[in-house]
Enzyme design. Sequence first.
Site, PDB file in Angstrom:
ATOM      1  N   TYR A 141      24.218 -88.580  -0.120  1.00 36.30           N
ATOM      2  CA  TYR A 141      24.892 -89.270  -1.221  1.00 36.30           C
ATOM      3  C   TYR A 141      24.243 -88.977  -2.572  1.00 36.30           C
ATOM      4  O   TYR A 141      24.850 -89.186  -3.624  1.00 36.30           O
ATOM      5  CB  TYR A 141      24.916 -90.782  -0.985  1.00 36.30           C
ATOM      6  CG  TYR A 141      25.799 -91.223   0.163  1.00 36.30           C
ATOM      7  CD1 TYR A 141      26.331 -90.315   1.059  1.00 36.30           C
ATOM      8  CD2 TYR A 141      26.106 -92.554   0.359  1.00 36.30           C
ATOM      9  CE1 TYR A 141      27.123 -90.706   2.118  1.00 36.30           C
ATOM     10  CE2 TYR A 141      26.909 -92.973   1.413  1.00 36.30           C
ATOM     11  CZ  TYR A 141      27.407 -92.039   2.290  1.00 36.30           C
ATOM     12  OH  TYR A 141      28.203 -92.442   3.334  1.00 36.30           O
ATOM     13  N   LYS A 187      20.150 -86.129  14.087  1.00 39.27           N
ATOM     14  CA  LYS A 187      20.868 -84.979  14.649  1.00 39.27           C
ATOM     15  C   LYS A 187      19.856 -83.823  14.678  1.00 39.27           C
ATOM     16  O   LYS A 187      20.066 -82.764  14.085  1.00 39.27           O
ATOM     17  CB  LYS A 187      22.094 -84.685  13.754  1.00 39.27           C
ATOM     18  CG  LYS A 187      23.060 -83.665  14.285  1.00 39.27           C
ATOM     19  CD  LYS A 187      23.849 -84.116  15.498  1.00 39.27           C
ATOM     20  CE  LYS A 187      24.760 -83.005  15.987  1.00 39.27           C
ATOM     21  NZ  LYS A 187      25.310 -83.259  17.331  1.00 39.27           N
ATOM     22  N   ASP A 219      25.814 -88.404  17.592  1.00 42.28           N
ATOM     23  CA  ASP A 219      27.098 -88.325  18.299  1.00 42.28           C
ATOM     24  C   ASP A 219      27.072 -89.154  19.591  1.00 42.28           C
ATOM     25  O   ASP A 219      27.974 -89.937  19.861  1.00 42.28           O
ATOM     26  CB  ASP A 219      27.530 -86.871  18.556  1.00 42.28           C
ATOM     27  CG  ASP A 219      26.371 -85.958  18.926  1.00 42.28           C
ATOM     28  OD1 ASP A 219      25.221 -86.434  19.016  1.00 42.28           O
ATOM     29  OD2 ASP A 219      26.608 -84.757  19.140  1.00 42.28           O
ATOM     30  N   ASP A 243      25.946 -95.572   7.309  1.00 35.76           N
ATOM     31  CA  ASP A 243      27.191 -96.028   6.705  1.00 35.76           C
ATOM     32  C   ASP A 243      28.291 -96.040   7.770  1.00 35.76           C
ATOM     33  O   ASP A 243      29.023 -97.028   7.948  1.00 35.76           O
ATOM     34  CB  ASP A 243      27.550 -95.073   5.545  1.00 35.76           C
ATOM     35  CG  ASP A 243      28.561 -95.674   4.607  1.00 35.76           C
ATOM     36  OD1 ASP A 243      28.988 -96.827   4.835  1.00 35.76           O
ATOM     37  OD2 ASP A 243      28.945 -94.993   3.629  1.00 35.76           O
ATOM     38  N   ASP A 247      29.782 -99.517  10.199  1.00 32.47           N
ATOM     39  CA  ASP A 247      31.205 -99.889  10.191  1.00 32.47           C
ATOM     40  C   ASP A 247      31.757 -99.883  11.617  1.00 32.47           C
ATOM     41  O   ASP A 247      32.545-100.749  11.998  1.00 32.47           O
ATOM     42  CB  ASP A 247      32.022 -98.921   9.319  1.00 32.47           C
ATOM     43  CG  ASP A 247      32.166 -99.427   7.891  1.00 32.47           C
ATOM     44  OD1 ASP A 247      31.249-100.127   7.412  1.00 32.47           O
ATOM     45  OD2 ASP A 247      33.196 -99.119   7.251  1.00 32.47           O
TER      46      ASP A 247
END
Length: 378
Positions: A141, A187, A219, A243, A247
Amino acid sequence: MEARITVLPGDGVGPEVTAEAVACLATIAEQFGHAFEFQEALIGGAAVDATGDPLPEATLNLCRTCDAVMLGAVGGPAWDRHPRDQRPESGLLRLRKALGLYANLRPVSVHPSLEDASPLKPEIVRGTDLMFVRELSGGLYFGEPRSYSDEAAVNTLPYTRGEIERVARVAFDLASVRRKRLVSVDKANVLETSRLWRKVVDDMAPAYPDVAVQHAYVDSFAMALITRPRDFDVVLTENLFGDILSDEAAVLAGSLGLLPSASLGGSVGLFEPIHGSAPDIAGQDKANPIGTILSAAMLLRHALKLDAEALALEAAVNHVIKGGHGTGDLKGATHPHGTHSLGARIQEAIRPPRNKSPRLADSAYSWCGSPEGHRSNH
Ligand code: NAD
């Protein structure tokens, strides 16, 4: 105690939900004999419309000099076509960066009377009690270089050892006062940043001998989160993964509107629900104010160190949910409410029946995201 709280209602449902959270804080102040002063300021699309800047200097100054910041949400279709630095979300990113907020705490637990509210089976969600610790001021970001053209675009995912260490420390500290389990999500089979992330977490682990550390690829963790959520306690992630995963975790709780967050690290903390501005229901008295009200409880605990007050607010929310009260997003709520009347119910529940101390009996559940301690009586 005296405290100055900056309130940034923002856009969409933001003003509706922050009004209820502020009313709850005012009720807590009245019940416990504190003097909270609330000062409102502009952020997001509302600030763009008024000043051309999603984070006006006056707002930033107020945030830097108060004791805590309470935020609703920013964004909406009206500003989607604005250039990046004039988009509402960039005001929020700048605020987090300017306040030095690098650790975003997102508790997710399932209230016993809302086990049927999730689209997942009750036996899967029952007893879930997670604490996400999301890195907030680095990664994709903010990474440079970044560029965009209609033919090619670039974003960059940088992390330094120091940036990883400081957020990992928050996660280790929380794990050591909860169920002593930490899963670090990365990852590392593909990304160099993740390899460093994993190494830093491993290097820190010996300093926390009572915390069991586990690594998971993002994943497979995305799948584990909704198939066996009870297996996890504290979840440490970089910015983007956190993020998305938090959610996803909202599905466990039954509604995005229930979940609070605290952003910490600098001298002033920022407290906001995890949901966005929900333009589809804005201005209709439909938004669930509980995520924002529980963010106010996190404000009491983390910014003002008022633990009994935080517990009293969480207990009031718990009591109201247990009584079957809820907004339309809560499947199974037997007493339907609008934003304002649900907020009023919670304010009423903060006030004890005459001659009794503030309501604490209902705080026996770990639900409501009390990050300091896992309580085992689910
Ligand atoms: P959203 O979280 O606003 O809404 C997603 C869905 O959840 C919608 O159906 C909405 O009605 C519902 N919902 C959200 N909050 C709710 C609540 N309190 N009660 C009941 N239902 C609720 O996400 P989105 O639709 O992807 O984004 C809308 C806008 O919000 C966009 O402009 C986005 O950039 C912005 N956004 C802001 C923040 C923030 O301010 N921190 C976070 C996420 C998205």
